[in-house]
Design a protein around this motif. Structure first.
Motif, PDB file in Angstrom:
ATOM      1  N   LEU B   5      63.823   9.016  31.744  1.00 62.92           N
ATOM      2  CA  LEU B   5      64.246   8.491  33.027  1.00 62.92           C
ATOM      3  C   LEU B   5      65.661   7.935  32.883  1.00 62.92           C
ATOM      4  N   PHE B   6      66.545   8.383  33.759  1.00 60.08           N
ATOM      5  CA  PHE B   6      67.927   7.915  33.693  1.00 60.08           C
ATOM      6  C   PHE B   6      68.334   7.291  35.025  1.00 60.08           C
ATOM      7  N   ILE B   7      69.185   6.293  34.936  1.00 59.75           N
ATOM      8  CA  ILE B   7      69.787   5.740  36.152  1.00 59.75           C
ATOM      9  C   ILE B   7      71.309   5.841  35.997  1.00 59.75           C
ATOM     10  N   TYR B   8      71.951   6.401  37.022  1.00 61.76           N
ATOM     11  CA  TYR B   8      73.402   6.571  36.984  1.00 61.76           C
ATOM     12  C   TYR B   8      74.065   5.804  38.133  1.00 61.76           C
ATOM     13  N   ASN B   9      75.317   5.456  37.953  1.00 60.65           N
ATOM     14  CA  ASN B   9      76.070   4.956  39.107  1.00 60.65           C
ATOM     15  C   ASN B   9      76.689   6.148  39.839  1.00 60.65           C
ATOM     16  N   HIS B  10      77.455   5.860  40.890  1.00 54.40           N
ATOM     17  CA  HIS B  10      77.944   6.977  41.704  1.00 54.40           C
ATOM     18  C   HIS B  10      78.922   7.864  40.942  1.00 54.40           C
ATOM     19  N   CYS B  86      61.679   2.046  42.353  1.00 52.90           N
ATOM     20  CA  CYS B  86      62.648   1.372  43.221  1.00 52.90           C
ATOM     21  C   CYS B  86      62.035   0.117  43.830  1.00 52.90           C
ATOM     22  N   ASP B  87      60.791   0.241  44.290  1.00 50.00           N
ATOM     23  CA  ASP B  87      60.124  -0.924  44.877  1.00 50.00           C
ATOM     24  C   ASP B  87      60.034  -2.058  43.868  1.00 50.00           C
ATOM     25  N   VAL B  88      59.620  -1.702  42.664  1.00 47.80           N
ATOM     26  CA  VAL B  88      59.435  -2.728  41.639  1.00 47.80           C
ATOM     27  C   VAL B  88      60.766  -3.421  41.352  1.00 47.80           C
ATOM     28  N   MET B  89      61.811  -2.613  41.217  1.00 51.26           N
ATOM     29  CA  MET B  89      63.108  -3.210  40.921  1.00 51.26           C
ATOM     30  C   MET B  89      63.557  -4.113  42.066  1.00 51.26           C
ATOM     31  N   THR B  90      63.353  -3.650  43.296  1.00 55.25           N
ATOM     32  CA  THR B  90      63.741  -4.463  44.444  1.00 55.25           C
ATOM     33  C   THR B  90      62.971  -5.778  44.446  1.00 55.25           C
ATOM     34  N   ALA B  91      61.695  -5.699  44.111  1.00 57.58           N
ATOM     35  CA  ALA B  91      60.895  -6.909  44.103  1.00 57.58           C
ATOM     36  C   ALA B  91      61.382  -7.891  43.037  1.00 57.58           C
ATOM     37  N   TYR B  92      61.926  -7.346  41.950  1.00 59.02           N
ATOM     38  CA  TYR B  92      62.384  -8.233  40.888  1.00 59.02           C
ATOM     39  C   TYR B  92      63.779  -8.786  41.142  1.00 59.02           C
ATOM     40  N   PHE B  93      64.704  -7.939  41.556  1.00 61.30           N
ATOM     41  CA  PHE B  93      66.064  -8.468  41.656  1.00 61.30           C
ATOM     42  C   PHE B  93      66.798  -8.074  42.937  1.00 61.30           C
ATOM     43  N   GLY B  94      66.059  -7.715  43.964  1.00 63.63           N
ATOM     44  CA  GLY B  94      66.738  -7.445  45.230  1.00 63.63           C
ATOM     45  C   GLY B  94      67.323  -6.060  45.266  1.00 63.63           C
ATOM     46  N   SER B  97      71.639  -2.003  43.125  1.00 64.44           N
ATOM     47  CA  SER B  97      73.065  -1.734  43.099  1.00 64.44           C
ATOM     48  C   SER B  97      73.492  -1.685  41.642  1.00 64.44           C
ATOM     49  N   GLU B  98      74.675  -1.161  41.422  1.00 68.16           N
ATOM     50  CA  GLU B  98      75.152  -1.051  40.054  1.00 68.16           C
ATOM     51  C   GLU B  98      75.176  -2.425  39.385  1.00 68.16           C
ATOM     52  N   GLU B  99      75.656  -3.398  40.140  1.00 66.55           N
ATOM     53  CA  GLU B  99      75.784  -4.722  39.566  1.00 66.55           C
ATOM     54  C   GLU B  99      74.418  -5.290  39.184  1.00 66.55           C
ATOM     55  N   ASN B 100      73.482  -5.191  40.121  1.00 66.78           N
ATOM     56  CA  ASN B 100      72.157  -5.727  39.831  1.00 66.78           C
ATOM     57  C   ASN B 100      71.493  -5.021  38.667  1.00 66.78           C
ATOM     58  N   ILE B 101      71.726  -3.742  38.553  1.00 71.46           N
ATOM     59  CA  ILE B 101      71.091  -3.010  37.460  1.00 71.46           C
ATOM     60  C   ILE B 101      71.700  -3.427  36.128  1.00 71.46           C
ATOM     61  N   LYS B 102      73.019  -3.563  36.114  1.00 76.89           N
ATOM     62  CA  LYS B 102      73.652  -4.010  34.869  1.00 76.89           C
ATOM     63  C   LYS B 102      73.221  -5.421  34.502  1.00 76.89           C
ATOM     64  N   ASN B 103      73.085  -6.246  35.522  1.00 71.41           N
ATOM     65  CA  ASN B 103      72.688  -7.617  35.251  1.00 71.41           C
ATOM     66  C   ASN B 103      71.270  -7.732  34.728  1.00 71.41           C
ATOM     67  N   ASN B 104      70.473  -6.745  35.016  1.00 67.40           N
ATOM     68  CA  ASN B 104      69.052  -6.842  34.666  1.00 67.40           C
ATOM     69  C   ASN B 104      68.601  -5.732  33.739  1.00 67.40           C
ATOM     70  N   PHE B 105      69.523  -5.179  32.954  1.00 62.88           N
ATOM     71  CA  PHE B 105      69.113  -3.979  32.228  1.00 62.88           C
ATOM     72  C   PHE B 105      68.028  -4.237  31.200  1.00 62.88           C
ATOM     73  N   VAL B 106      68.028  -5.418  30.635  1.00 64.37           N
ATOM     74  CA  VAL B 106      66.970  -5.708  29.660  1.00 64.37           C
ATOM     75  C   VAL B 106      65.621  -5.729  30.365  1.00 64.37           C
ATOM     76  N   LEU B 107      65.623  -6.373  31.529  1.00 63.90           N
ATOM     77  CA  LEU B 107      64.392  -6.425  32.315  1.00 63.90           C
ATOM     78  C   LEU B 107      63.921  -5.020  32.683  1.00 63.90           C
ATOM     79  N   ILE B 108      64.870  -4.161  33.092  1.00 64.21           N
ATOM     80  CA  ILE B 108      64.487  -2.808  33.509  1.00 64.21           C
ATOM     81  C   ILE B 108      63.867  -2.043  32.341  1.00 64.21           C
ATOM     82  N   TYR B 109      64.462  -2.210  31.171  1.00 59.92           N
ATOM     83  CA  TYR B 109      63.873  -1.540  30.013  1.00 59.92           C
ATOM     84  C   TYR B 109      62.458  -2.059  29.750  1.00 59.92           C
TER      85      TYR B 109
END
Lengths: 968, 442
Positions: B5-10, B86-94, B97-109
């Motif tokens: 599973l990969f997540i990319y920015n634009h 996506c739902d889970v991530m939104t529930a955790y950190f709103g 967005s690129e910023e939110n994903i970078k800010n929470n990358f440990v959590l996402i892993y």
């Protein structure tokens, strides 16, 4: 919820100094060195920061494997977050540092004993992801404990871990008895454990097609159906996908399973719904059609399918691709739901195109007015592909629903008036089809069409227009001028246009001989003298000779009445459709291709119950199954095959006559024209009159028809082949190259009493197709002839088939047909598939079979050692594939000798740690080299073959041959 | 199963990359970037096959989520999983967005490790996940043994969406019936297709493990009761759906996983133990007897080659006492429009050149009223042969009733262990009808 998130964000900002994004920014030199220092820091916080940085670098693709020992040192911690990060790192890099990875083992083993179930599960989950052979030994004991853990969370994690371990070392899993433990988990009290066990077992079972691992019996079915009601949405999917593999014993069982599965159709998760649909579609085959429940079930299926269309666009796409299959198999389900497939302005293009496809499938007299109104709207949209498809759809409606033809034609004329270039061209292509379906009805529009002659720049449209001009030359005053204008750039035209032009002018000549003699000579000399295309040239010769010897006959042949084109085009071939129905919801159903077409490794072909093979069931459904059987003809929509047969070079004569001399005109070919070819082409195609690309599936054949499927090979054959590979030793074979036993290619019931079984063998450098032809009909058979469709390696008969006719009833005869490899080439799926047409005095029959690729290994396939080494290195690693051959008890020398008889040559042998490595090469008839490394360990019945080849597609077939040769 | 599973920015830079299977190499990350994100042409399918590797992708704002596999996976499941992710991530950190994903990358892993094991989706209910995956990351040590086993039994249990021991001083629940009404109408006013897709969204703040039963004016149920002389529970706890005797035919419905589907199948009753907080109880679709809140009557006249006259009338079609809000009519204009003059009786209308449309907004409008707009559109002469495609006129609005006619009849709560009864629960019901794709061709 939002509040919660906000609060957390605040926590982050105030409570701690960390925002993780900063880890993504460091790109300094000497970074690794700095990280190393930080990782070895005494402060916990600093360590954690450092590990995070490492993970961030890993994510963006930087190589941080050099930090392995330092990161592993951080593993011994009671900080769970840090631990998880280290584990993440380990999973990524352990494979590159197997020796270092061992260092981590102790911590894992210890963690598996932790009182906290979350930690136990984490340890066993991570350990399974570390793909290092040496670690697996240490994994066994903890895994065994975890599979029996008191906590369901640990058990469900351990269940998946068995699948992981199996992926690394299948033998180990079997030896350690994990499979049995896994089977026991199906009876676990916790539904999630059951679901994961099912998922793991299904995956393992897939790699052992015959192991009967997933022993589905009524008892297990009952357990699964119970768990189905209780587990998570994902678990329901695993279970439903597994249920779909079961074959019920009778219609009552089938009905009771259906009843227990139908509630799933109301689940919010589309995947659960689709998997349930799959189970129902499959088990429905077993139900007698007059049963009330059958009708109820059909009704229940429609609403959930429609609901899927209100899901997100990506899911809509998956749903629509599946609905396309369902509509073909059971049109009655959605016949009243046309409206929901109307295209919305804002639908993504992929949804629009799929909806259009389904609209045409559902079009009928009842709804045609609405459909046409819609299609007309679509034809004014922006997207070119979509507009083209809409125009084509209008044509297909005309052909499908006769009552609407007139309205369709007038709609098409309106569209031509728009003068939008691609709309006009597309419209002309479909109008040509309408002419063929309803001759002498709409020719009044020809004048309008001719006005647009100059704007046509696409080959299909030009070809269609030329066909129309030729076909109706007597009604078009200036037909000769029009055709002459095309002739000027004859050599720049595409083949399709050239063929069409040649035939059209011949037609014109036959209709208006006085004015056009010059023209016809011109085109025939262009076609015969200046063209390299055998098709164009040879048919040019035929016309020429025909015209000069017997113009009356020519008229009969060229201007003969053409058979009408069929209504339904681009249908998926029935056997493939059946297989795809068994794969509803999966990628196969999205691609409309069998899994074997895009998944590596050997796949089983799934079939619907009742149809094909299982004739032993005496239940009432046998009738319906039988009916399905007949539909599932051996070969596709005849059109596809015919199209290719028509394009065949005519040189190998199908009748018994003098062997052909090379090039030029041949009497043999003439004969063929008279009777042979006509009957060979069956009644669906037209006699010579117009070579419209050959396929009656006109509308669909052009442009981007989505469902251009590789015709799947017939089930009996594939089944036979699989069986064959499973035979194991046993069969005594004569010395010489490997020759698989004969299998039935063409059963008598499908070929009006003609039965053919056969095999392929290579003898003294010649490929032989060995057949037993049996006459099971009541009357004698004569006039045998054979032709092959284009195939992957250009196999073609080297001479006519020698059947001493007549073949009287109940007589059988052994025929050996030598083959060459200079025929036309087209890639087949599977690669070694061969489609054959055989003709006798009764009819023409089609079947397909697979040849072992080993018959293509040539005698001079031994590579020089040096060349081998260089080539091996030169071929990219992606092109290497590895296979396992199981249960083979030969030593390396015997194996080598055995392979040599099939032209697989051993170049070198090396022995390392009791393992014999044989380096081998072989060469295919078309010059492709395959290099192989065969690993044989004394006492281990499982061999490993690694194949390297510049054309990696052949690997799978080569492997099959290896297995077959070694095991015979 | 899912191989990675990969997540990319634009731009196509990798933000998250997690590989589950050995057959997925690092080059898969690049293959997707090159062939899909950086592709010259717009993507024509959400599933892409590159070199025998299949990529499934969804996009959220400008973030790409891609799942990769080499096997014949369940495609529907993969997409469902991506949405869930996506739902889970939104529930955790709103917002994603690129910023939110970078800010929470440990959590996402950490989340990816938990909800996807070897490519098999596991329990992904945020309610359950939040009990043991937190951004503090130290929860593991603080738990007592009881807490731990409570967590594991919830994650794996039959009621994975609700934890035990929830307490509220005030037991309350909110029920929203949210419908979107979709219409496609011909210029002559003929309904080409119309359907309502509705959702029942519930916010429950209930103590303990309550058992709930939900009832609505479903035709099948009402007919059954009418015939059988009936259960009496219908009238008792009527939640004020009004006197509405009439029932509606529901084409199809789907339920949250908490609803006992087999019970619905056999008795058509909707019973469940609700998750805590907000969730979607059911979705449904109806196509019969829909109240179309607005009717749009378009009139487009081409005056010569350089002028268009457009007149659009809208009529509201519901009780005069009700008010529709946020009404917006969007009238498309040709690409070669040079100027527009608009006159409207009510609200404000503006020509928006960037959107190629006249946008007419009305704040409020009562039922059984009508309003009109007329516009003159001047066109630049072009030599473009292609005619203007005349996209449909679309409409947006919000009305305080359910266009399908759905009424909530009751929602009963039983909690045998705790001492509160159905009567003690405060219940709120609200109906909102919104426009879905509400288009009239012109």
């Amino acid at each position: 919820m939002q509040e919660w998130a906000n609060q957390l964000c605040e926590n982050r900002q105030f409570g701690s100094k960390m925002t993780d994004s900063k880890y993504f920014t460091t790109t300094k030199k000497g970074e690794i060195f700095e990280l190393k220092a930080e990782l070895n820091s005494d402060k916990k916080e600093k360590k954690k920061e450092a590990v995070k940085k490492v993970i961030a670098s890993m994510t963006v693709g930087k190589d941080v494997s050099a930090l392995f020992p330092d990161v592993v040192n951080c593993m011994q911690t009671d900080n769970l977050e840090l631990k998880k990060l280290v584990y993440l790192y380990l999973m990524n890099y352990a494979k590159s540092q197997p020796d270092m990875a061992i260092m981590a083992v102790n911590t894992f083993v210890k963690d598996c004993e932790d009182p906290n179930p979350l930690i136990r599960a984490l340890a066993v989950r991570t350990m399974g992801c570390i793909r290092v052979d040496k670690i697996t030994e240490y994994l066994c004991e903890p895994l065994r404990k975890c599979l029996k853990d008191e906590d369901p969370y640990v058990r469900k994690t351990a269940a998946v871990c068995v699948a992981k371990l199996h992926d690394i070392n299948a033998q180990l899993v079997e030896d350690q008895g994990f499979l049995d433990t896994l089977k026991d988990l199906i009876s676990d009290s916790n539904p999630m454990v059951v679901a994961n066990a099912v998922a793991a077992l299904s995956e393992i079972a897939e790699s052992h097609p015959n192991s009967n691992l997933m022993d589905l019996n009524p008892q297990t079915m009952n357990k699964l159906l119970t768990a189905l009601n209780e587990c998570t949405e994902w678990g329901q999917i695993f279970i439903l996908d597994c249920l779909a593999n079961y074959t019920p014993r009778d219609d009552r069982e089938s009905q009771s399973i259906c009843e227990r599965v139908t509630p799933r159709l109301s689940h919010a998760n589309s995947a659960v719904v689709l998997s349930a649909v799959k189970v129902l579609m499959k088990f429905m085959e077993m139900l007698p059609k007059d049963l009330d429940y059958y009708g109820t079930l059909l009704k229940k299926l429609a609403p959930p399918l429609v609901t899927l269309l209100s899901a997100e666009p990506e899911l809509q796409y998956v749903a629509l691709r599946n609905i396309n299959l369902i509509v073909q198999r059971r049109p009655e389900i959605l016949k009243h739901e046309m409206k929901v497939f109307f295209v919305k302005y804002n639908d993504p293009i992929y949804v629009k195109l799929e909806k259009l496809d389904i609209m045409i499938r559902l079009a009928s007299q009842a709804n045609i007015a609405q459909v046409l109104a819609e299609l007309k709207e679509y034809a004014t949209e922006v997207d070119v592909d979509f507009v083209r498809k809409a125009v084509r759809a209008i044509g297909r409606c005309a052909i499908k629903v006769e009552q609407s033809a007139e309205r369709c034609v007038s709609t098409l004329l309106d569209l031509i008036q728009t003068k939008v270039n691609y709309v006009v061209q597309e419209a002309i292509v479909v109008i040509k089809d309408i002419f063929r379906k309803y001759p002498n009805k709409y020719e009044s529009v020809i004048a309008t069409l001719c006005e647009n002659l100059d704007s046509l720049d696409e080959p299909e449209a030009r070809a269609a227009m030329i066909w129309i001009v030729g076909e109706y030359a007597e009604r078009i005053d200036n037909a000769d001028e029009l055709l002459e204008s095309f002739l000027e750039g004859f050599h720049d035209e595409s083949t399709q246009v050239q063929l069409q032009l040649r035939t059209a002018i011949v037609k014109l000549f036959l209709k208006k001989p006085t004015e056009t003699q010059e023209l016809v000579q011109q085109v025939l000399s262009l076609a015969t003298q200046d063209s390299d295309n055998p098709d164009l040239r040879d048919r040019g010769y035929i016309y020429w000779r025909l015209l000069s010897t017997d113009p009356v006959a020519a008229k009969e042949v060229v201007l003969a009445e053409k058979p009408l084109i069929s209504e339904e085009t681009d249908l998926i071939e029935p056997t493939l459709l059946e297989e795809l129905i068994c794969h509803i919801g999966t990628l196969a159903s999205v691609y409309h291709k069998p899994p074997s077409a895009f998944v590596e490794g050997r796949g089983q072909h799934k079939r619907l119950p009742g149809s094909g093979g299982s004739a032993e069931s005496e239940s009432p459904d046998a009738v319906s199954a039988g009916a399905a059987n007949e539909v599932a003809a051996v070969i596709p929509s005849q059109g596809d095959l015919l199209g290719d047969l028509l394009n065949l070079d005519l040189t190998p004569p199908a009748t018994t006559g003098p062997p052909p001399h090379s090039g030029g005109m041949q009497l043999g070919a003439m004969d063929l024209l008279g009777g042979g070819l006509d009957s060979l082409m069956g009644d669906e195609s037209e006699p010579l009159g117009g070579d419209l690309g050959g396929s009656p599936a006109m509308g669909a054949g052009f442009g981007a028809a989505p469902a251009a499927m590789p015709p799947a090979f017939s089930a009996p054959v594939s089944g036979g082949l699989e069986d064959l590979f499973d035979l194991g030793g046993g069969v005594g074979m004569p010395l010489g190259s490997f020759c698989p036993p004969k299998t039935v290619w063409l059963p008598a019931m499908k070929a009006k009493g003609l039965e053919i079984s056969g095999t392929f063998v290579r003898r003294a450098g010649v490929i032989q197709m060995e057949m037993t032809i049996t006459n099971k009909a009541m009357s004698v058979m004569t006039g045998f002839a054979i032709q092959f469709n284009r195939n992957s390696f250009g196999l073609a008969p080297a001479g006519p088939i020698q059947v001493p006719s007549p073949l009287s009833p109940n007589q059988n005869i052994e025929v050996s047909l030598p083959l060459n490899t200079v025929g036309p080439v087209m890639k087949m799926e599977p690669l070694n598939n061969l489609q054959v047409a055989i003709k006798n005095n009764i009819d023409v029959f089609y079947f397909s079979c697979q040849y072992p690729i080993s018959v293509l290994f040539v005698e001079d396939g031994k590579m020089e050692r040096q060349v081998f080494l260089a080539t091996w290195k030169d071929i990219a690693n992606e092109n290497e594939s590895q296979f396992q051959i199981k249960d083979c008890h030969l030593n390396s020398d015997t194996a080598s000798n055995k392979l040599q008889t099939s032209n697989i040559f051993t170049i070198a042998k090396r022995t390392v740690d009791g393992q014999d490595m044989l380096y081998q090469s072989m060469k295919l008839t078309n010059g492709i080299w395959v290099l192989a490394e065969l690993k044989i360990q004394a006492g281990n019945p499982n061999y490993t073959v690694s194949l390297k080849c510049r054309a990696p597609e052949v690997s799978q077939c080569v492997f099959q041959s290896y297995e077959a040769v070694l095991k015979n | 199963m899912i191989g990675g599973l990969f997540i990319y920015n634009h731009k196509g830079e990798v933000l998250i990359s997690r590989v589950y299977r050995d057959d997925i190499g690092r080059n898969a990350v690049d293959a997707f970037r090159v062939n899909v994100i950086h592709a010259r042409q717009q993507v024509r399918s959400p599933v892409t096959n590159i070199a025998r590797t299949s990529f499934f992708h969804v996009k959220r704002s400008n973030i790409w989520l891609a799942a990769v596999t080499k096997q014949n996976v369940n495609a529907a499941m993969v997409f469902e999983f991506l949405y869930k992710m996506c739902d889970v991530m939104t529930a955790y950190f709103g917002k994603i967005s690129e910023e939110n994903i970078k800010n929470n990358f440990v959590l996402i892993y950490e989340l990816l490790d938990e909800i996807l094991d070897f490519g098999y989706p596991q329990n992904s209910e945020t309610g359950a996940l939040k009990t043991f995956i937190t951004q503090q990351g130290i929860k593991g040590q603080l738990q007592t043994k009881e807490e731990q086993s409570q967590i594991t039994s919830q994650v794996t249990g039959q009621i994975g969406w609700r934890r035990e021991g929830i307490k509220y001083r005030r037991n309350e629940l909110f029920l929203d019936v949210l419908e979107s009404v979709n219409l496609l109408m011909s210029p002559q006013g003929q309904v080409l297709s119309a359907h309502v897709s509705g959702r029942v969204v519930m916010k429950s703040y209930l103590s303990g493990m309550p058992e709930c039963k939900f009832g609505m004016n479903d035709k099948i149920v009402i007919d059954k009761q009418g015939k059988g002389g009936a259960s009496d529970d219908a009238g008792k706890s009527d939640l004020g759906g009004g006197s509405g005797k009439q029932s509606i035919a529901i084409d199809d419905c789907t339920f949250h996983q908490c609803v006992r589907l087999s019970k619905f199948d056999s008795e058509r009753s909707i019973s469940f133990i609700p998750p805590d907080g907000e969730y979607e109880l059911m979705r449904y679709r109806t196509t019969k007897d829909i109240i179309l809140p607005f009717r749009v009557i378009p009139l487009v006249r081409e005056v010569g080659r350089t002028k268009l006259e457009v007149k659009v009338v809208i009529k509201s079609n519901f009780k005069p006492s009700l008010l529709a809000q946020k009404i917006e009519v969007r009238i498309p204009t040709p690409l070669n429009t040079s100027g527009v003059q608009v006159i409207c009786m009510k609200g404000k209308a503006k020509y928006k050149a960037s959107e190629n449309a006249i946008v007419w907004k009305i704040k409020r409008m009562a039922g059984m009223k009508e309003s009109q707009i007329s516009a003159e559109i001047e066109l630049l002469p072009t030599n473009d042969k292609k005619k203007w495609a005349r996209p449909p006129i679309s409409m947006n609005f919000e009305v305080p009733f359910a266009p399908s006619g759905l009424k909530v009849r009751y929602l009963k709560v039983f909690e045998s262990k705790l001492n509160y009864s159905d009567h003690d629960v405060i219940k709120w019901v609200r109906y909102i009808g919104r426009s879905g794709i509400y288009e009239t061709r012109c």
